[in-house]
Design a protein around this motif. Structure first.
Motif, mmCIF file in Angstrom:
data_model
loop_
_atom_site.group_PDB
_atom_site.id
_atom_site.type_symbol
_atom_site.label_atom_id
_atom_site.label_comp_id
_atom_site.label_asym_id
_atom_site.label_seq_id
_atom_site.Cartn_x
_atom_site.Cartn_y
_atom_site.Cartn_z
ATOM 1 N N GLY A 37 -45.431 -64.435 -49.232
ATOM 2 C CA GLY A 37 -45.116 -63.330 -50.126
ATOM 3 C C GLY A 37 -46.321 -62.542 -50.578
ATOM 4 N N GLN A 38 -47.527 -62.997 -50.252
ATOM 5 C CA GLN A 38 -48.750 -62.284 -50.617
ATOM 6 C C GLN A 38 -48.983 -61.105 -49.662
ATOM 7 O OE1 GLN A 38 -50.755 -62.885 -53.278
ATOM 8 N NE2 GLN A 38 -49.328 -64.480 -53.933
ATOM 9 N N THR A 39 -49.608 -60.068 -50.174
ATOM 10 C CA THR A 39 -49.886 -58.870 -49.370
ATOM 11 C C THR A 39 -51.381 -58.713 -49.171
ATOM 12 O OG1 THR A 39 -47.881 -57.740 -50.111
ATOM 13 C CG2 THR A 39 -49.651 -56.361 -49.252
ATOM 14 N N TYR A 40 -51.758 -58.387 -47.929
ATOM 15 C CA TYR A 40 -53.159 -58.193 -47.552
ATOM 16 C C TYR A 40 -53.264 -56.952 -46.655
ATOM 17 C CZ TYR A 40 -53.322 -63.158 -48.806
ATOM 18 O OH TYR A 40 -53.206 -64.364 -49.455
ATOM 19 N N CYS A 92 -52.632 -69.365 -46.508
ATOM 20 C CA CYS A 92 -52.662 -68.093 -47.230
ATOM 21 C C CYS A 92 -53.935 -68.070 -48.073
ATOM 22 C CB CYS A 92 -51.423 -67.986 -48.119
ATOM 23 S SG CYS A 92 -51.458 -66.586 -49.254
ATOM 24 N N THR A 107 -47.283 -58.102 -45.552
ATOM 25 C CA THR A 107 -46.913 -59.277 -46.338
ATOM 26 C C THR A 107 -46.777 -60.480 -45.420
ATOM 27 O OG1 THR A 107 -45.744 -57.881 -47.927
ATOM 28 C CG2 THR A 107 -45.213 -60.232 -47.941
ATOM 29 N N ASN A 111 -45.747 -53.572 -45.458
ATOM 30 C CA ASN A 111 -45.270 -53.295 -46.809
ATOM 31 C C ASN A 111 -45.262 -51.779 -46.992
ATOM 32 O OD1 ASN A 111 -44.894 -53.023 -49.602
ATOM 33 N ND2 ASN A 111 -45.890 -54.988 -50.024
#
Length: 411
Positions: free
Chosen positions: A36-39, A55, A32, A70
């Motif tokens: 707050g985005q997850t990749y 992002c 993360t 995460n």
């Protein structure tokens, strides 16, 4: 992972939130970012390493570049993989955590300090090599902390412990050297002679690592004179060719062996040494074992050695050379085709027997397809010249429908 996900194309749908927004593939190591985005870690690291500072999803500037694992999402992905293993989905392994910069600095200090016990220095080198192998991120971090400045003196400490030097060499070849560092090694005959001696070491991995450093140094040195001096060292071609000959050669050994041989053969004045070392025979015998990029490099080396009279004669005397080159045309890549056509041109220009062998092997059909393909102009030009050279060797019944085509293109 792509191979293990092939059954998904037959009807299994990857849950949307398990896919990386960048690669659209199942995430193996979800992290993360500050928005707050997850990749997937590899995808977002590649994104940032190419100069992006936002992002990818929100386009908001990243306030920092710390990627937080995460763990919850990773466990859910692993559970989903296990639940669908009947469909050929493999469970993703739990990723190793990235190296910590403080730990790396400590290990480097221990490696470089002569006041630290030898075994501790050796253990630190091994730990660093393990970390470097774990991920691109780790290698980048270790490389940024001047690891080369620590390792070069250890590798070339001729009075040092062999195990320390060998371990340092194995770690050093994982990092690119600057031009100044390459020159530092290449200009020192003692260093090059030492690396050449390692090409006959009792441990095969040491031989391979020595060849890797030789290739790095030669490829990274811009001075033609220095490259010539390195490639002219007694035994250097023999050692590299022996790596390719070795029956236990594994993919990394073959890759490094052909890279080193190609780099040395770029020096025109010393190609006869490669021929004397048996390079033509081993190139023909091992060509099928190379991966695509390495096969291209091997064929480029074949073409280079065919420009040397002794090399041309050596390839012509090998029963498999001409059939192999004919077969490769249009099979591997445009570059491979270009190199194969160039080598055939050199061989057939010097030998009528090679001309007959090429025709018997079906070169006419291959060349006619080549000149009508979308390959490089240089490859087409070589094919046209070769067709013109071979015209007198064509069986009449094989060209009955090709006369107009041949005349319009090659007269």
């Amino acid at each position: 992972m792509r191979g293990s996900l092939q059954p998904l194309d037959l009807g299994i749908q990857i849950p949307y939130h398990f896919r990386c927004p960048i690669s659209l593939e199942l995430m193996r190591d979800p992290v993360t970012v500050s928005t707050g985005q997850t990749y997937d870690r590899n995808s977002i690291e590649s994104w940032v390493n190419t100069g992006n500072t936002t992002c990818p999803v929100t386009r908001v500037n990243l306030t920092d570049f710390t990627f937080i694992p995460n763990h919850t999402l990773r466990r859910l992905i692993q559970e989903w993989c296990v639940a669908n293993r009947a469909f050929g989905v493999q469970r993703i392994p739990t990723p190793k955590q990235p190296a910590d910069s403080a730990l790396v600095r400590t290990l480097l200090n221990q490696c470089s300090s002569h006041s630290v016990p030898t075994q501790m220095r050796l253990n630190s080198l091994r730990r660093l090599r393990s970390l470097a192998r774990d991920s691109d991120y780790n290698r980048s971090l270790i490389g940024s902390l001047n690891v080369r400045h620590v390792l070069l003196p250890i590798v070339f400490d001729y009075n040092g412990l062999d195990e320390m030097k060998n371990e340092s060499l194995a770690l050093l070849v994982l990092f690119p050297l600057s031009e100044a560092e390459c020159a530092l090694v290449a200009e020192d005959s003692d260093k090059i002679n030492y690396l050449t001696s390692l090409l006959s070491h009792s441990l095969f991995d040491v031989r391979v690592n020595s060849a890797a450093l030789i290739e790095i140094v030669v490829a990274g040195t811009h001075s033609a004179e220095i490259r010539s001096q390195v490639s002219n060292v007694d035994g250097i071609y023999d050692g590299v060719v022996e790596i390719l000959k070795n029956p236990i050669s594994y993919p990394r050994a073959l890759k490094i062996g052909i890279k080193a041989l190609f780099a040395l053969c770029l020096v025109k004045q010393t190609r006869h040494r490669a021929v004397l070392a048996g390079a033509p025979a081993v190139l023909v015998d091992r060509l099928a074992d190379f991966e695509k990029c390495d096969a291209e490099r091997a064929l480029a080396t074949v073409e280079l050695l065919c420009r040397v009279p002794d090399g041309c004669a050596a390839f012509a005397s090998h029963a498999l050379t001409v059939p192999m080159l004919v077969k490769i045309i249009l099979k591997i890549s445009d570059r491979a085709t270009e190199y194969a056509a160039g080598a055939l041109m050199a061989l057939c220009s010097e030998s009528e027997r090679c001309q007959r062998e090429a025709v018997t092997a079906g070169v006419l059909t291959q060349l006619l397809l080549l000149v009508q393909s979308d390959c490089t102009e240089r490859a087409k030009r070589k094919a046209q010249l070769l067709l013109k050279l071979l015209r007198d060797s064509w069986p009449q019944d094989s060209v009955g429908n090709s006369d107009d085509f041949a005349c319009s293109h090659f007269d």
